[in-house]
Design a protein around this motif. Structure first.
Motif, short mmCIF file in Angstrom:
data_model
loop_
_atom_site.label_atom_id
_atom_site.label_comp_id
_atom_site.label_asym_id
_atom_site.label_seq_id
_atom_site.Cartn_x
_atom_site.Cartn_y
_atom_site.Cartn_z
N TRP A 531 0.83 -1.22 0.00
CA TRP A 531 0.00 0.00 0.00
C TRP A 531 0.86 1.27 0.00
CZ3 TRP A 531 0.15 -3.70 3.84
CH2 TRP A 531 -0.73 -4.78 3.64
N VAL A 541 -1.05 10.17 2.57
CA VAL A 541 -1.69 11.01 1.56
C VAL A 541 -1.06 10.81 0.19
CG1 VAL A 541 -2.13 13.40 0.88
CG2 VAL A 541 -2.40 12.73 3.27
N PHE A 544 -2.49 7.81 -1.37
CA PHE A 544 -3.89 8.05 -1.73
C PHE A 544 -3.98 8.83 -3.05
CE2 PHE A 544 -7.52 11.10 -1.36
CZ PHE A 544 -8.54 10.19 -1.63
N PHE A 572 -9.29 1.42 -2.32
CA PHE A 572 -9.20 2.56 -1.41
C PHE A 572 -9.38 2.12 0.04
CE2 PHE A 572 -11.77 5.68 1.01
CZ PHE A 572 -10.76 6.59 1.29
N LEU A 573 -10.37 1.23 0.28
CA LEU A 573 -10.62 0.77 1.64
C LEU A 573 -9.44 -0.05 2.17
CD1 LEU A 573 -14.40 -0.20 1.35
CD2 LEU A 573 -13.41 1.82 2.48
N GLU A 574 -8.81 -0.83 1.27
CA GLU A 574 -7.64 -1.61 1.70
C GLU A 574 -6.49 -0.69 2.07
OE1 GLU A 574 -4.79 -5.22 0.08
OE2 GLU A 574 -6.78 -4.94 -0.81
N LEU A 575 -6.30 0.35 1.27
CA LEU A 575 -5.24 1.32 1.59
C LEU A 575 -5.54 2.01 2.92
CD1 LEU A 575 -3.41 3.72 -0.79
CD2 LEU A 575 -4.51 4.68 1.21
N LEU A 576 -6.81 2.40 3.11
CA LEU A 576 -7.20 3.08 4.34
C LEU A 576 -7.00 2.19 5.55
CD1 LEU A 576 -8.38 5.86 5.06
CD2 LEU A 576 -10.66 4.79 5.05
N GLY A 577 -7.24 0.87 5.37
CA GLY A 577 -7.09 -0.07 6.47
C GLY A 577 -5.65 -0.29 6.89
N ASN A 578 -4.71 0.12 6.02
CA ASN A 578 -3.29 -0.04 6.35
C ASN A 578 -2.60 1.31 6.53
OD1 ASN A 578 -2.55 -3.11 5.98
ND2 ASN A 578 -4.01 -2.60 4.34
N TRP A 579 -3.40 2.34 6.79
CA TRP A 579 -2.88 3.70 6.94
C TRP A 579 -1.86 3.77 8.08
CZ3 TRP A 579 -4.48 7.40 3.51
CH2 TRP A 579 -4.11 8.73 3.76
#
Length: 583
Positions: A531, A541, A544, A572-579
């Motif tokens: 990610w 960011v 993203f 997007f949700l996978e990226l957000l989950g690994n923020w």
């Protein structure tokens, strides 16, 4: 693929001295004629007692041409260091005063360690001797006697005489009427040790260690480790390559109709390649400007930053322009020459974007190859002195891919051809790089690969005096290319539809070979934090924004985390989950 822009009538060579430089005279347009030589010499020294031979080469690796001499009455082999001024001045360095009756001198990288060594022939002691360059600044030399049986030795020369990719030595001696050659034995470099104390033995060194920038420690024995490549560690990269992407990229580039340097389609191709690199997540894509015939043109590149050795890099390139030899420059689709090479570089850039590497990689698309290698030459000229900086990591090697789609002919077994250029400054290192890349075919492809020694007429030539430079092709430079190998070479029929599924499989095998070899050279490993698209070590960011930039259909994009062929909400949700910081 370029044959040069000037046609010359080459007249017989004229030799000066025993083994000195060879000069060719040529006819042609008045604009190409040289001024006659002045009768007033520039004296380097008057102390070479009974001077017998002279040779010119960059002996200390500073890009200035130095001078070697052999003198018989003072038994000296001497080199004169060029200070780079205009005109140059020279500083004398004596290599030996023990060459009894020194008669001849020659210089070449004899042991494959990329330093230029020196050979001498001595009449009075019947000896052929080589002096090993230690690579220091300025270099020192260690004497190694090859023979003392060349009765009144008069001349010495070195070249790969038996085609086994190492340099052999030739001698001529008066009193025994003998021409002899001395076969280079298996290299004995000692051990090559890593920072963690593990080492490689001499056999492994000859295959690959010099390429990796490891420390040379002659005679320092330690435990042997496996040579990189023994267990195909880059398989994870090769398995992610896509022949569909390779084929589509060739079609896309050929669809411009032409990519000749001064036509609008050339600029469109530059933009296409820039956007492709950005879609892979490279936030450092550069349009590198240079001037050609009063116009500003661009090479295109992106850099994969290494994790542990970011200030060293391999350069992987192909040329983006195309050419119609019949003069209709608007009809030059160039599918094989060189959309095929560009497609290979694109596929490697894509899979390496999702990996981690110790060493940096620069993926480059050269412009103006067909007009005389102008784009790559401009790059070397403007970037050479920047090496070792974040903007220009030090060059460890350059791999060019130029025409990799076609290998036909009666009784012809398709094979990959990997070539270096014999007798150029970095050829010892380039031999090893070429052999290493060709050897990777055994681990990652399923066809033969061979090594040749005539790399000429492609962008790697621009690098051959500065780093290990090789080219990967469908055919040998001299024996096949330009001699009926591909009837559509530089023709309007160099179109994607004129190549078969077998042709694309052939080219894709070359992609796998180069990607696998490169993966080993940079010690690539799977990215445990996919990610982190911008390679910052933090999912945030920047990542993203990269994901947003490729939103929508994006087969094979690093941001397509779920492998659906589209970058969308689930990614997007996978990226957000690994923020946050990568594990």
């Amino acid at each position: 693929m370029n044959y040069g822009c000037c046609i010359w009538l080459i007249l017989p060579f004229v030799a000066f001295g025993d083994a000195g430089a060879r000069v060719a005279t040529s006819g042609g347009p008045a604009a190409c004629e040289a001024e006659p030589l002045s009768s007033d010499p520039h004296v380097i020294t008057t102390d070479a007692d009974f001077a017998a031979s002279v040779f010119a080469i960059d002996l200390d690796g500073d890009n200035d041409i130095d001078v070697l001499s052999a003198s018989g009455n003072d038994d000296s082999i001497t080199w004169y260091e060029n200070d780079g001024a205009t005109p140059p001045s020279f500083t004398e360095h004596i290599i030996t005063t023990g060459a009894d009756g020194a008669a001849d001198v020659f210089a070449i990288d004899l042991d494959g360690d990329t330093d230029i060594d020196v050979l001498s022939a001595s009449r009075n002691d019947d000896s052929i001797t080589w002096y090993e360059n230690d690579g220091a600044t300025p270099p020192s030399f260690t004497e190694h006697v090859i023979t003392t049986d060349a009765d009144f030795a008069a001349s010495v020369f070195a070249i790969d005489l038996d085609g086994d990719l190492d340099v052999d030595v030739l001698s001529a001696s008066f009193f025994d009427d003998t021409i002899a050659w001395y076969e280079m034995a298996e290299p004995t470099f000692g051990s090559c040790c890593l920072s963690d104390g593990s080492c490689l033995d001499a056999m492994c060194l000859a295959d690959c260690a010099a390429l990796l920038g490891w420390a040379w420690t002659p005679g320092n024995a330690c435990d042997q480790t496996d040579c990189p490549g023994a267990d195909a560690p880059a398989t994870f990269l090769v398995e992610n390559l896509s022949i569909e992407n390779f084929t589509q990229d060739i079609a896309d580039l050929a669809a411009f109709g032409t990519r000749y340097w001064n036509l609008p389609e050339n600029d469109l191709a530059v933009d296409y390649l820039k956007q492709k690199l950005e879609s892979f997540g490279y936030g450092n894509v550069v349009l590198d400007p240079y001037q050609f015939q009063g116009q500003q043109k661009f090479n295109v590149y992106a850099t994969k930053i290494g994790q542990t050795r970011p200030l060293e890099m391999y350069i992987v390139g192909a040329h983006l322009d195309s050419f119609n030899i019949n003069g209709n420059f608007e009809d030059a689709p160039g599918a094989d020459d060189d959309a095929s090479g560009c497609a290979s570089v694109l596929e490697m850039a894509r899979v390496f974007a999702a990996a981690q590497t110790d060493v940096s990689i620069r993926f480059v698309f050269w412009n103006n190859e067909e007009t005389g290698l102008n784009g790559s030459a401009a790059y070397v000229e403007s970037h050479r002195d920047l090496q070792g900086t974040p903007d220009e990591p030090t060059w460890l090697g350059m791999i060019q891919q130029d025409m990799i789609l076609f290998d036909h002919g009666p009784g012809k077994v398709p094979d990959a051809d990997v070539e270096f250029q014999a007798a150029h400054q970095a050829d010892g290192h380039a031999v090893i790089l070429a052999a290493f890349v060709a050897g990777a075919m055994q681990r990652y492809g399923d066809m033969p690969a061979e090594v040749g020694d005539n790399m000429n007429f492609t962008d790697s030539k621009s690098f051959w005096n500065d780093t290990a430079a090789i080219s990967v092709r469908e055919n040998q430079r001299v024996a096949e290319i330009g001699n009926g190998s591909n009837p559509c070479w530089h023709q309007p029929c160099d179109n994607p539809e004129n190549y078969s599924a077998q042709d694309y499989e052939f080219g894709f095998n070359i992609v796998k070979m180069v990607a696998g070899a490169l993966g080993e050279l940079v010690n690539a490993s799977p990215n445990l934090c996919p990610w982190d698209l911008d390679g910052s070590g933090v999912v945030g960011v920047g990542d993203f924004l990269i994901l947003l930039g490729v939103w929508g259909p994006c087969e094979g994009c690093p941001a397509d985390f779920d492998g659906s062929g589209d970058v969308g909400v689930s990614d997007f949700l996978e990226l957000l989950g690994n923020w946050g910081p990568c594990p």
